[in-house]
Design an enzyme around this catalytic site. Structure first.
Site, PDB file in Angstrom:
ATOM      1  N   HIS A  84      -7.133   4.925  15.465  1.00 15.89           N
ATOM      2  CA  HIS A  84      -5.748   5.323  15.177  1.00 15.89           C
ATOM      3  C   HIS A  84      -4.785   4.987  16.322  1.00 15.89           C
ATOM      4  CE1 HIS A  84      -3.481   8.281  12.394  1.00 15.89           C
ATOM      5  NE2 HIS A  84      -2.629   7.456  12.956  1.00 15.89           N
ATOM      6  N   ASP A 108      -3.409   4.436   1.872  1.00 15.71           N
ATOM      7  CA  ASP A 108      -3.611   4.594   3.311  1.00 15.71           C
ATOM      8  C   ASP A 108      -3.514   6.065   3.706  1.00 15.71           C
ATOM      9  OD1 ASP A 108      -3.367   3.018   6.168  1.00 15.71           O
ATOM     10  OD2 ASP A 108      -2.175   4.859   6.166  1.00 15.71           O
ATOM     11  N   TYR A 152      -3.923  13.253   9.001  1.00 14.47           N
ATOM     12  CA  TYR A 152      -2.943  13.627   7.979  1.00 14.47           C
ATOM     13  C   TYR A 152      -3.364  14.904   7.233  1.00 14.47           C
ATOM     14  CZ  TYR A 152      -1.459   8.715   8.512  1.00 14.47           C
ATOM     15  OH  TYR A 152      -1.062   7.491   9.006  1.00 14.47           O
ATOM     16  N   TYR A 199       6.923  10.185  -2.430  1.00 16.97           N
ATOM     17  CA  TYR A 199       6.300  11.167  -3.319  1.00 16.97           C
ATOM     18  C   TYR A 199       7.138  11.320  -4.584  1.00 16.97           C
ATOM     19  CZ  TYR A 199       3.006  12.599   0.379  1.00 16.97           C
ATOM     20  OH  TYR A 199       1.996  12.624   1.318  1.00 16.97           O
ATOM     21  N   ASN A 200       8.079  10.389  -4.773  1.00 15.94           N
ATOM     22  CA  ASN A 200       8.997  10.442  -5.908  1.00 15.94           C
ATOM     23  C   ASN A 200       8.558   9.410  -6.956  1.00 15.94           C
ATOM     24  OD1 ASN A 200      11.404   9.158  -7.301  1.00 15.94           O
ATOM     25  ND2 ASN A 200      12.391  10.968  -6.433  1.00 15.94           N
ATOM     26  N   GLU A 201       8.306   9.873  -8.186  1.00 12.81           N
ATOM     27  CA  GLU A 201       7.758   8.997  -9.226  1.00 12.81           C
ATOM     28  C   GLU A 201       8.636   7.774  -9.485  1.00 12.81           C
ATOM     29  OE1 GLU A 201       5.927   9.163 -13.765  1.00 12.81           O
ATOM     30  OE2 GLU A 201       6.910  10.948 -12.949  1.00 12.81           O
ATOM     31  N   LYS A 202       9.937   7.983  -9.566  1.00 14.02           N
ATOM     32  CA  LYS A 202      10.859   6.875  -9.844  1.00 14.02           C
ATOM     33  C   LYS A 202      10.780   5.815  -8.735  1.00 14.02           C
ATOM     34  CE  LYS A 202      15.821   5.972 -10.590  1.00 14.02           C
ATOM     35  NZ  LYS A 202      16.208   5.367  -9.304  1.00 14.02           N
ATOM     36  N   GLY A 235       0.817  -1.207   0.000  1.00 17.40           N
ATOM     37  CA  GLY A 235       0.000   0.000   0.000  1.00 17.40           C
ATOM     38  C   GLY A 235       0.848   1.253   0.000  1.00 17.40           C
ATOM     39  N   ASN A 262      -1.749   0.654  16.236  1.00 19.27           N
ATOM     40  CA  ASN A 262      -0.904   0.940  17.402  1.00 19.27           C
ATOM     41  C   ASN A 262      -1.406   0.283  18.688  1.00 19.27           C
ATOM     42  OD1 ASN A 262       0.984   2.797  16.026  1.00 19.27           O
ATOM     43  ND2 ASN A 262      -0.824   4.099  15.830  1.00 19.27           N
ATOM     44  N   LYS A 288      -8.594   6.565   9.231  1.00 16.15           N
ATOM     45  CA  LYS A 288      -8.436   6.265  10.665  1.00 16.15           C
ATOM     46  C   LYS A 288      -9.194   7.279  11.510  1.00 16.15           C
ATOM     47  CE  LYS A 288      -3.815   4.668   9.502  1.00 16.15           C
ATOM     48  NZ  LYS A 288      -3.512   5.534   8.369  1.00 16.15           N
TER      49      LYS A 288
END
Length: 323
Positions: free
Chosen positions: A117, A50, A55, A272-275, A20, A167, A84
């Protein structure tokens, strides 16, 4: 790639994709990044996303999911979305309104998984971390079994397909399982889990109860200092991980992710990096040997990047036990 083989069955007969995308990020990162990453992840083959109320990115994540549905890339039923219940909403009468608030932000009719949560409660209200005039957190007293009953009602109402916890230690899970009149068992327990904190006892306990362990911070963590212990070494710099990465011609991150999958753990990975997002899908393209797994087991030191420092003053601090 047949995505059906990349899922695990939950105890309520629904299935959860074993890999995920995690979307938690420090306050400094623009929320738009979560939207971009979710789109990139869906394009790369991720079907499990998720997020959480706390967030503050559910609007953006929901927009990304809906745009990919509108584009015909996926159908709603292809996506497994987790949200959550934040700990200011643990009173039973606040549970459904909190979920409905998340659904409104997402503009979705249901979530696939809704989790408590944390097993501690803070004073109800709009403040994420309510504090008194002395700057001390204001805790609340809540019966988690009553909170769980409210989650069961959300499942019955079709607002959440599955319900679980996050948790929780084994004692807190037992409390839910032993609740008189229990209608639904938690399908999962989402916890910090990586080679430095392999949660082997908790994993064995959850497996014995047919509860799936979901790992967050599976690559360690570099989040802000309010939430993360800065004294633990960087996991991905570990020489053992580096040596195994060299052996398998993969990255240390892929070794850490593959380790979880082979233990029967559902794993969340945040990027958050495409590669890197595309690269993370390679976790299904190789296998670790039993010897590799033993070596990785040996890295465990019960080290938490995310001890939820703000909760340490709580009388029933959830991390006071090893599992």
């Amino acid at each position: 790639m047949d995505l059906k083989h990349l899922c695990m069955k939950l105890n309520d007969e629904h299935v959860i994709p074993v890999l995920g995308l995690g979307t938690s990020e420090s306050e400094e990162v623009p929320k738009s990044k979560a939207e971009e990453a979710t789109k990139l992840a869906i394009d790369a083959g991720f079907r499990h996303i998720d997020s959480a109320y706390v967030y503050k990115n559910e609007e953006e994540v929901g927009r990304a999911i809906r745009s990919k549905i509108a584009d015909g890339v996926v159908k709603r039923e292809d996506i497994f979305y987790t949200s959550k219940l934040w700990i200011t909403f643990l009173r039973p009468d606040l549970v459904r309104p909190a979920l409905e608030k998340s659904l409104k932000k997402l503009q979705l009719h249901y979530v696939d998984l809704y989790l408590i949560h944390l097993p501690i409660a803070l004073k109800p209200g709009e403040e994420i971390l309510p504090k008194d005039e002395h700057g001390k957190l204001m805790f609340d007293t809540v019966d988690l079994c009553a909170t769980w009953e409210a989650l069961e009602k959300c499942k019955d109402a079709g607002l959440a397909k599955s319900i679980g916890v996050s948790n929780f230690n084994h004692r807190q899970i037992e409390m839910i399982l032993n609740k008189p009149g229990l209608k639904y068992k938690p399908v999962c327990n989402q916890v910090e889990c990586h080679p430095y904190l392999n949660q082997s006892k908790l994993l064995d306990f959850c497996k014995s109860k047919d509860i799936v362990l979901v790992a967050y911070s599976a690559l360690g963590s570099n989040q802000d200092k309010d939430w993360v212990d800065q004294s633990i070494p960087v996991l991905l710099d570990d020489p053992v991980l580096s040596a195994l990465a060299k052996k398998h011609k993969r990255t240390p991150a892929l070794i850490a992710l593959r380790y979880q999958l082979q233990r029967g753990v559902v794993v969340l990975v945040k990027s958050y990096n495409e590669k890197r997002i595309k690269e993370n899908m390679q976790v299904f393209e190789f296998q670790l040997t039993s010897e590799d797994m033993k070596v990785l087991d040996g890295l465990n030191q019960n080290a938490r990047y995310n001890p939820v420092i703000f909760a340490a003053d709580h009388p029933d601090y959830p991390y006071s036990e090893e599992y």
